[in-house]
Design a protein around this motif. Structure first.
Motif, PDB file in Angstrom:
ATOM      1  N   GLN A  39     -44.987  15.669  33.369  1.00  0.00           N
ATOM      2  CA  GLN A  39     -44.149  15.959  31.917  1.00  0.00           C
ATOM      3  C   GLN A  39     -42.649  16.382  33.093  1.00  0.00           C
ATOM      4  N   ALA A  40     -42.039  15.558  32.819  1.00  0.00           N
ATOM      5  CA  ALA A  40     -40.421  15.536  33.618  1.00  0.00           C
ATOM      6  C   ALA A  40     -39.642  16.588  32.189  1.00  0.00           C
ATOM      7  N   PRO A  41     -38.370  17.308  32.513  1.00  0.00           N
ATOM      8  CA  PRO A  41     -37.666  18.241  31.108  1.00  0.00           C
ATOM      9  C   PRO A  41     -37.009  16.798  30.693  1.00  0.00           C
ATOM     10  N   GLY A  42     -37.289  17.242  29.191  1.00  0.00           N
ATOM     11  CA  GLY A  42     -36.465  16.131  28.160  1.00  0.00           C
ATOM     12  C   GLY A  42     -37.416  15.273  27.812  1.00  0.00           C
ATOM     13  N   LYS A  43     -38.582  14.511  28.710  1.00  0.00           N
ATOM     14  CA  LYS A  43     -39.265  13.945  28.765  1.00  0.00           C
ATOM     15  C   LYS A  43     -41.064  13.478  28.099  1.00  0.00           C
ATOM     16  N   GLU A  44     -41.779  12.712  27.269  1.00  0.00           N
ATOM     17  CA  GLU A  44     -42.943  13.458  26.805  1.00  0.00           C
ATOM     18  C   GLU A  44     -44.005  12.786  28.185  1.00  0.00           C
ATOM     19  N   ARG A  45     -44.948  13.527  28.021  1.00  0.00           N
ATOM     20  CA  ARG A  45     -46.150  13.822  28.848  1.00  0.00           C
ATOM     21  C   ARG A  45     -46.900  12.272  28.697  1.00  0.00           C
ATOM     22  N   GLU A  46     -46.852  12.342  30.183  1.00  0.00           N
ATOM     23  CA  GLU A  46     -46.920  10.857  30.118  1.00  0.00           C
ATOM     24  C   GLU A  46     -48.806  10.467  31.794  1.00  0.00           C
ATOM     25  N   PHE A  47     -49.497   9.506  31.283  1.00  0.00           N
ATOM     26  CA  PHE A  47     -50.514  10.093  32.161  1.00  0.00           C
ATOM     27  C   PHE A  47     -50.515   8.795  33.379  1.00  0.00           C
ATOM     28  N   VAL A  48     -50.507   9.693  34.230  1.00  0.00           N
ATOM     29  CA  VAL A  48     -50.962   9.159  36.354  1.00  0.00           C
ATOM     30  C   VAL A  48     -52.205   8.448  36.193  1.00  0.00           C
ATOM     31  N   GLY A  49     -52.966   9.649  36.243  1.00  0.00           N
ATOM     32  CA  GLY A  49     -54.179   8.631  36.330  1.00  0.00           C
ATOM     33  C   GLY A  49     -55.555   9.304  36.034  1.00  0.00           C
ATOM     34  N   ALA A  50     -57.352   8.386  36.326  1.00  0.00           N
ATOM     35  CA  ALA A  50     -58.039   9.322  35.800  1.00  0.00           C
ATOM     36  C   ALA A  50     -59.257   8.895  36.802  1.00  0.00           C
ATOM     37  N   ILE A  51     -60.257   9.365  36.591  1.00  0.00           N
ATOM     38  CA  ILE A  51     -61.073   8.940  37.572  1.00  0.00           C
ATOM     39  C   ILE A  51     -62.915   9.308  36.787  1.00  0.00           C
ATOM     40  N   SER A  52     -63.482   8.964  36.851  1.00  0.00           N
ATOM     41  CA  SER A  52     -64.815   9.021  36.076  1.00  0.00           C
ATOM     42  C   SER A  52     -66.247   9.830  36.663  1.00  0.00           C
ATOM     43  N   GLY A  53     -66.338  10.044  36.296  1.00  0.00           N
ATOM     44  CA  GLY A  53     -67.168  11.314  36.472  1.00  0.00           C
ATOM     45  C   GLY A  53     -67.947  11.587  37.637  1.00  0.00           C
ATOM     46  N   SER A  54     -68.548  10.323  38.437  1.00  0.00           N
ATOM     47  CA  SER A  54     -69.212  10.045  39.605  1.00  0.00           C
ATOM     48  C   SER A  54     -68.679   9.784  40.343  1.00  0.00           C
ATOM     49  N   GLY A  55     -66.923   9.579  40.256  1.00  0.00           N
ATOM     50  CA  GLY A  55     -66.010   9.152  41.310  1.00  0.00           C
ATOM     51  C   GLY A  55     -65.582   8.111  41.378  1.00  0.00           C
ATOM     52  N   THR A  56     -66.386   7.179  41.544  1.00  0.00           N
ATOM     53  CA  THR A  56     -66.597   5.754  41.292  1.00  0.00           C
ATOM     54  C   THR A  56     -65.532   4.365  41.102  1.00  0.00           C
ATOM     55  N   SER A  57     -65.394   5.574  39.379  1.00  0.00           N
ATOM     56  CA  SER A  57     -63.868   4.291  38.714  1.00  0.00           C
ATOM     57  C   SER A  57     -62.663   5.351  39.094  1.00  0.00           C
ATOM     58  N   THR A  58     -61.717   4.416  39.470  1.00  0.00           N
ATOM     59  CA  THR A  58     -59.858   5.301  39.128  1.00  0.00           C
ATOM     60  C   THR A  58     -59.312   4.626  38.256  1.00  0.00           C
ATOM     61  N   TYR A  59     -58.150   5.077  37.896  1.00  0.00           N
ATOM     62  CA  TYR A  59     -57.465   4.166  36.875  1.00  0.00           C
ATOM     63  C   TYR A  59     -55.939   4.943  37.051  1.00  0.00           C
ATOM     64  N   TYR A  60     -54.735   3.785  37.367  1.00  0.00           N
ATOM     65  CA  TYR A  60     -53.631   4.332  37.619  1.00  0.00           C
ATOM     66  C   TYR A  60     -52.795   3.723  37.053  1.00  0.00           C
ATOM     67  N   ALA A  61     -51.425   4.602  35.940  1.00  0.00           N
ATOM     68  CA  ALA A  61     -49.867   4.165  35.718  1.00  0.00           C
ATOM     69  C   ALA A  61     -49.555   3.333  36.940  1.00  0.00           C
ATOM     70  N   ASP A  62     -49.231   2.223  36.500  1.00  0.00           N
ATOM     71  CA  ASP A  62     -47.986   1.142  36.808  1.00  0.00           C
ATOM     72  C   ASP A  62     -47.089   2.036  38.553  1.00  0.00           C
ATOM     73  N   SER A  63     -46.790   3.441  37.487  1.00  0.00           N
ATOM     74  CA  SER A  63     -45.820   3.937  38.549  1.00  0.00           C
ATOM     75  C   SER A  63     -45.860   4.226  39.255  1.00  0.00           C
ATOM     76  N   VAL A  64     -47.399   4.367  40.227  1.00  0.00           N
ATOM     77  CA  VAL A  64     -48.030   5.383  40.870  1.00  0.00           C
ATOM     78  C   VAL A  64     -49.534   4.548  41.458  1.00  0.00           C
ATOM     79  N   LYS A  65     -49.316   3.603  40.901  1.00  0.00           N
ATOM     80  CA  LYS A  65     -50.323   2.705  41.959  1.00  0.00           C
ATOM     81  C   LYS A  65     -49.770   2.879  43.407  1.00  0.00           C
TER      82      LYS A  65
END
Length: 124
Positions: A39-65
């Motif tokens: 979350q940047a000042p004055g902006k909405e909190r935005e998704f960056v990425g996530a990881i599964s419990g096992s760590g085998t799957s990840t998913y990223y926002a286009d802005s950080v991929k």
């Protein structure tokens, strides 16, 4: 109840790298999908990425991929966000989060558990 504590933020020059850590409580950490938002000042909190419990799957926002990588060490109940090629627009407070189960989402409202956040500032 899940508690999350982030660390590793700081000031870095553009093009540099930082690694954030998120230490989690809970005996079933390996079953939790984990996410990072920012979350940047004055902006909405935005998704960056996530990881599964096992760590085998990840998913990223286009802005950080291609620049950011999420990993986890289940033996340490810790998830990491490696940030490379940082840009001034990456400046934000970064938050670790989890749903407390195996699912994850890009929606902030999906997550009931949040850390306190750690500040990342990228200078140009």
């Amino acid at each position: 109840q899940v508690q999350l504590v982030e660390s590793g933020g700081g000031l870095v020059q553009a093009g540099g790298s930082l690694r954030l850590s998120c230490a989690a409580s809970g005996r079933t950490f390996t079953s939790y999908a984990m996410g990072w938002f920012r979350q940047a000042p004055g902006k909405e909190r935005e998704f960056v990425g996530a990881i599964s419990g096992s760590g085998t799957s990840t998913y990223y926002a286009d802005s950080v991929k291609g620049r950011f990588t999420i990993s986890r060490d289940n033996a340490k109940n810790t998830v990491y966000l490696q940030m490379n090629s940082l840009k001034p627009e990456d400046t934000a407070a970064y938050f670790c989060t989890t749903s407390g189960h195996s699912d994850y989402s890009v929606r902030r409202e999906f997550y009931p558990y949040w850390g306190q956040g750690t500040q990342v500032t990228v200078s140009s």
